[in-house]
Design an enzyme around this catalytic site. Structure first.
Site, PDB file in Angstrom:
ATOM      1  N   PRO A   1    -139.431 -74.482 -70.904  1.00 12.21           N
ATOM      2  CA  PRO A   1    -138.560 -73.305 -70.820  1.00 12.21           C
ATOM      3  C   PRO A   1    -139.338 -72.026 -71.086  1.00 12.21           C
ATOM      4  O   PRO A   1    -140.487 -72.067 -71.536  1.00 12.21           O
ATOM      5  CB  PRO A   1    -137.512 -73.565 -71.901  1.00 12.21           C
ATOM      6  N   CYS A   2    -138.706 -70.902 -70.817  1.00  5.19           N
ATOM      7  CA  CYS A   2    -139.407 -69.627 -70.949  1.00  5.19           C
ATOM      8  C   CYS A   2    -139.874 -69.407 -72.382  1.00  5.19           C
ATOM      9  O   CYS A   2    -139.328 -69.957 -73.338  1.00  5.19           O
ATOM     10  CB  CYS A   2    -138.521 -68.479 -70.478  1.00  5.19           C
TER      11      CYS A   2
END
Length: 273
Positions: free
Chosen positions: A173-174
């Site tokens: 994920p970011c």
């Protein structure tokens, strides 16, 4: 069961005729891009949004995977870092990130002649706290994997069956997900987290996170690897590297890596949304 779901996904794309895939390079959106390309050919396009919260490694992976799939791949810039609703890092931060993404993609899709925007949200994501899903729904984005009930495990099975060499790629994920809710996110903080994770991967450790809280870096590894990490790593050199990136303290999480760990501070009703 797998064959049936694959055929259902193909049928869904056949009905779309033209589709733009919001493509991060993760295993989910890459499977969607692969199936879309198999069905639609050059009537499918993959678009990756680049911002300070995306690791450069992830963009490189996305480009390589898109080339192997054979899908047209475009890169755009998003500017969620200009939005204080995002950088203040509230519990619904992802809502503002996905709002920015799809408010950028929607006019492009219309300009380029793609009536559908699809993403890689899977059935398991619907059971987690993912406020970004709501932002996508509000903007008419389709989620083929979720619509067909495809779980994360099934995404990996299908990817393997289709010969995708990255079927077991760890989730990534970011970088904003490395910060506790309420701590302001800045470009420099994102960069130091990214550099720290790249440092560890170059040492051979893959499925990991470097969580950032104030001046402290907290390393999360798979629980069964913690002893090996301590025994095999030059901890003095590692600490010096992390401090050169801007951290003051470097710690190791003895519980180990667990996806979504930062959500454990949320109330039960919110976390189940």
């Amino acid at each position: 069961m797998m064959l049936q779901k694959l055929e259902q996904l193909k049928a869904l794309f056949a009905q779309m005729e033209r589709a733009l895939i919001a493509y991060s390079g993760g295993v989910d959106s890459t499977l969607v891009a692969k199936i879309a390309t198999d069905v639609l050919g050059d009537r499918a396009i993959a678009v990756t949004a680049v911002s300070p919260s995306l690791l450069p490694e992830e963009l490189e992976d996305a480009q390589v995977q898109a080339a192997q799939i054979g899908i047209v791949h475009k890169i755009i810039q998003t500017h969620e870092m200009d939005n204080p609703n995002y950088t203040s890092n509230p519990v619904n931060r992802c809502y503002f990130c996905k709002s920015e993404l799809h408010d950028t993609l929607k006019p492009l899709a219309k300009e380029w002649g793609y009536p559908y925007i699809v993403d890689g949200v899977n059935a398991d994501d619907l059971r987690d706290y993912r406020p970004g899903i709501q932002a996508a729904k509000e903007r008419g984005v389709r989620s083929p994997l979720a619509e067909m009930g495809v779980t994360k495990a099934e995404v990996r099975q299908l990817s393997q069956q289709l010969g995708l060499s990255w079927w077991d790629k760890p989730a990534q994920p970011c970088l904003s997900s490395r910060f506790p809710y309420g701590e302001e996110i800045t470009v420099s903080k994102l960069q130091r987290v990214g550099r720290a994770e790249i440092y560890l991967r170059k040492l051979g450790w893959q499925n990991l996170r470097v969580r950032s809280e104030g001046d402290t870096a907290r390393i999360e590894l798979m629980p069964d690897l913690i002893k090996d990490f301590v025994a095999q790593t030059d901890l003095v050199a590692l600490t010096a590297a992390f401090q050169s990136y801007g951290f003051v303290y470097v710690t190791l999480d003895l519980e180990g890596y667990r996806s979504g760990k930062l959500n454990q501070v949320l109330s039960a009703p919110m976390a189940s949304r």
